[in-house]
Each structure stands twice: as C-alpha cells, then as structure tokens.
Design an enzyme around this catalytic site. Structure first.
Site, short mmCIF file in Angstrom:
data_model
loop_
_atom_site.label_atom_id
_atom_site.label_comp_id
_atom_site.label_asym_id
_atom_site.label_seq_id
_atom_site.Cartn_x
_atom_site.Cartn_y
_atom_site.Cartn_z
N ARG A 1 9.87 12.14 4.04
CA ARG A 1 10.56 11.16 4.88
C ARG A 1 11.14 9.98 4.10
O ARG A 1 11.92 9.20 4.65
CB ARG A 1 9.59 10.62 5.95
CG ARG A 1 9.26 11.66 7.01
CD ARG A 1 7.98 11.31 7.76
NE ARG A 1 7.69 12.22 8.84
CZ ARG A 1 7.22 13.45 8.69
NH1 ARG A 1 7.01 13.95 7.47
NH2 ARG A 1 6.95 14.22 9.74
N THR B 1 -7.00 7.60 4.43
CA THR B 1 -7.34 6.41 5.20
C THR B 1 -8.44 6.67 6.22
O THR B 1 -8.16 7.18 7.31
CB THR B 1 -6.08 5.90 5.95
OG1 THR B 1 -4.98 5.94 5.07
CG2 THR B 1 -6.26 4.51 6.46
N HIS C 1 -9.89 4.69 8.09
CA HIS C 1 -9.62 3.94 9.31
C HIS C 1 -8.13 4.05 9.69
O HIS C 1 -7.52 3.08 10.15
CB HIS C 1 -10.10 2.50 9.20
CG HIS C 1 -9.60 1.75 8.00
ND1 HIS C 1 -9.69 2.22 6.72
CD2 HIS C 1 -9.00 0.54 7.89
CE1 HIS C 1 -9.16 1.34 5.88
NE2 HIS C 1 -8.73 0.32 6.57
N ALA D 1 -0.10 -2.36 5.84
CA ALA D 1 0.54 -2.29 7.15
C ALA D 1 -0.06 -3.29 8.14
O ALA D 1 0.62 -3.80 9.02
CB ALA D 1 0.40 -0.87 7.70
N PHE D 2 -1.36 -3.56 7.95
CA PHE D 2 -2.05 -4.46 8.87
C PHE D 2 -1.47 -5.88 8.82
O PHE D 2 -1.48 -6.60 9.83
CB PHE D 2 -3.54 -4.48 8.50
CG PHE D 2 -4.42 -4.94 9.61
CD1 PHE D 2 -4.75 -4.07 10.65
CD2 PHE D 2 -4.93 -6.23 9.63
CE1 PHE D 2 -5.56 -4.50 11.68
CE2 PHE D 2 -5.75 -6.66 10.67
CZ PHE D 2 -6.06 -5.79 11.70
N GLU D 3 -0.98 -6.28 7.67
CA GLU D 3 -0.46 -7.65 7.50
C GLU D 3 1.00 -7.78 7.97
O GLU D 3 1.52 -8.90 8.06
CB GLU D 3 -0.53 -8.07 6.03
CG GLU D 3 -1.90 -8.45 5.53
CD GLU D 3 -2.86 -7.28 5.38
OE1 GLU D 3 -2.41 -6.19 4.99
OE2 GLU D 3 -4.05 -7.45 5.70
N VAL E 1 1.23 4.74 6.06
CA VAL E 1 -0.20 4.97 6.28
C VAL E 1 -0.40 6.49 6.30
O VAL E 1 0.23 7.20 7.09
CB VAL E 1 -0.69 4.35 7.60
CG1 VAL E 1 -2.21 4.36 7.66
CG2 VAL E 1 -0.18 2.92 7.75
N ILE E 2 -1.28 6.96 5.40
CA ILE E 2 -1.50 8.40 5.28
C ILE E 2 -2.91 8.75 5.75
O ILE E 2 -3.89 8.19 5.25
CB ILE E 2 -1.30 8.84 3.80
CG1 ILE E 2 0.13 8.49 3.36
CG2 ILE E 2 -1.58 10.34 3.63
CD1 ILE E 2 0.40 8.70 1.89
N PHE F 1 0.86 -1.19 0.00
CA PHE F 1 0.00 0.00 0.00
C PHE F 1 0.90 1.24 0.00
O PHE F 1 1.88 1.30 0.76
CB PHE F 1 -0.86 0.00 1.27
CG PHE F 1 -2.20 0.64 1.10
CD1 PHE F 1 -3.35 -0.12 0.93
CD2 PHE F 1 -2.31 2.02 1.11
CE1 PHE F 1 -4.60 0.48 0.78
CE2 PHE F 1 -3.55 2.62 0.96
CZ PHE F 1 -4.69 1.85 0.79
#
Ligand code: INI
Length: 157
Positions: free
Chosen positions: A127, A86, A88, A56-58, A81-82, A22
């Site tokens: 970053r 997102t 959630h 990121a969840f995995e 994760v932005i 992602f």
C-alpha cells in the site's frame, strides 16, 4: 442535479501532514506519495507543513493543534500499524482512528485518515510502494476534495 464536487484544485490550500515515526520506512513512502500528489494538485511547497510524532496514538492531538494554530485547511494523518508486530493493535489502531475522526468533527477541519492498519508488513509495503499503488496519493486527493466540498457547502448557505 446540483453537483458539489468540482475538479480537484489545491491552489492556495494550506495542508498539514502529521506523520507517525513508528514503522517509519512505510510512513516515509506514504509521505512521499502524499506530498508529490499535493504538489501535483497545485498545493505549494510552502503551504505544506509536516509534523512528526512517535506513533499513531499521538497523531490526533498533533493534528488538532496543528490544524487550529496554523489555520490549516486540512490535515493528512499518516502512520502504519501492523497487527503481527503489535500486541495492542486494536487499541493503537482503533484509538487513533477514533481520535482522528473526533478531531475532524470537533474542529470542522477535514482530517484524512492515512494510517495503514494491516495484518503484516507485506500488506503495508503493497500500500505504500513507490512502484505499485501508493495510498498517499489517494489521501492527498481526499484532503483537497474535502476542503472543496466544505467550501462549496458553506458558499451555498
Ligand atoms: N504505533 C504505530 O504507529 N504503529 C504501531 O504498529 C505501533 N505498535 O506496534 O505498537 C505503535 N505503537 C506506539 C503507539 O502509537 C504510541 O506511540 C506509544 O504507545 C506511546 O504513546
């Protein structure tokens, strides 16, 4: 004073990289930054193992299985994760951070949290940029530092 941290030396270390697809444009840059710094610290190409996951969840589960089954010394977890993209955000960012921490504590194998959590794409680009400061380099340093620190502590037991 006894100091545990010596100069960083990645020689002979086996490092895993788990990368979330992602926002892959950002993650690929983090991956480049991490990989080139690891090589610069003396980690050999054949001792770096990369696994991709969807998001990121995995990451935590993949990091745990790779660390254990491949007998890795440390795993650098990479993702992005932005918030703006997102709905959630808090769940994905929070749970991935929690999961990575938990895996590190459970396995005793250093897990580096290299998942950017930013307000917008501009912050993420900043970053991960190859031109500015790429956080991947810091993640690589943290991995080698943690392995050395834990080894030093164990050697004093
Ligand atoms: N995963 C990310 O790594 N970054 C994100 O910004 C993101 N957004 O926007 O939702 C994201 N979601 C996917 C999630 O990590 C899982 O892959 C998905 O829910 C399937 O379990």
């Amino acid at each position: 004073m006894n100091e545990l941290n010596a100069e960083l030396d990645g020689n002979g270390l086996k490092i895993g990289l788990v990368a979330a697809r992602f926002n892959h444009i950002i993650v690929e840059q983090l991956l480049d930054g991490t990989r080139s710094r690891l090589l610069g610290l003396g980690v050999s190409e054949e001792n770096i193992t990369l696994g991709w996951v969807a998001g990121a969840f995995e990451v935590p589960l993949a990091a745990k299985e790779m660390a254990r089954k491949l007998s890795l010394d440390a795993v650098v977890c990479l993702g992005c994760v932005i918030r703006g993209d997102t709905p959630h955000f808090d769940y994905v960012a929070g749970q991935s951070a929690h999961g990575v921490l938990q895996v590190g504590l459970e396995t005793g194998i250093p897990m580096i949290y290299g998942i950017l959590t930013t307000e917008n794409i501009e912050q993420a680009v900043e970053r991960a940029s190859v031109h500015a400061e790429n956080k991947g380099s810091e993640f690589a340093d943290s991995a080698v530092e943690m392995v050395q620190l834990l080894r030093d502590i164990n050697n004093r037991e």
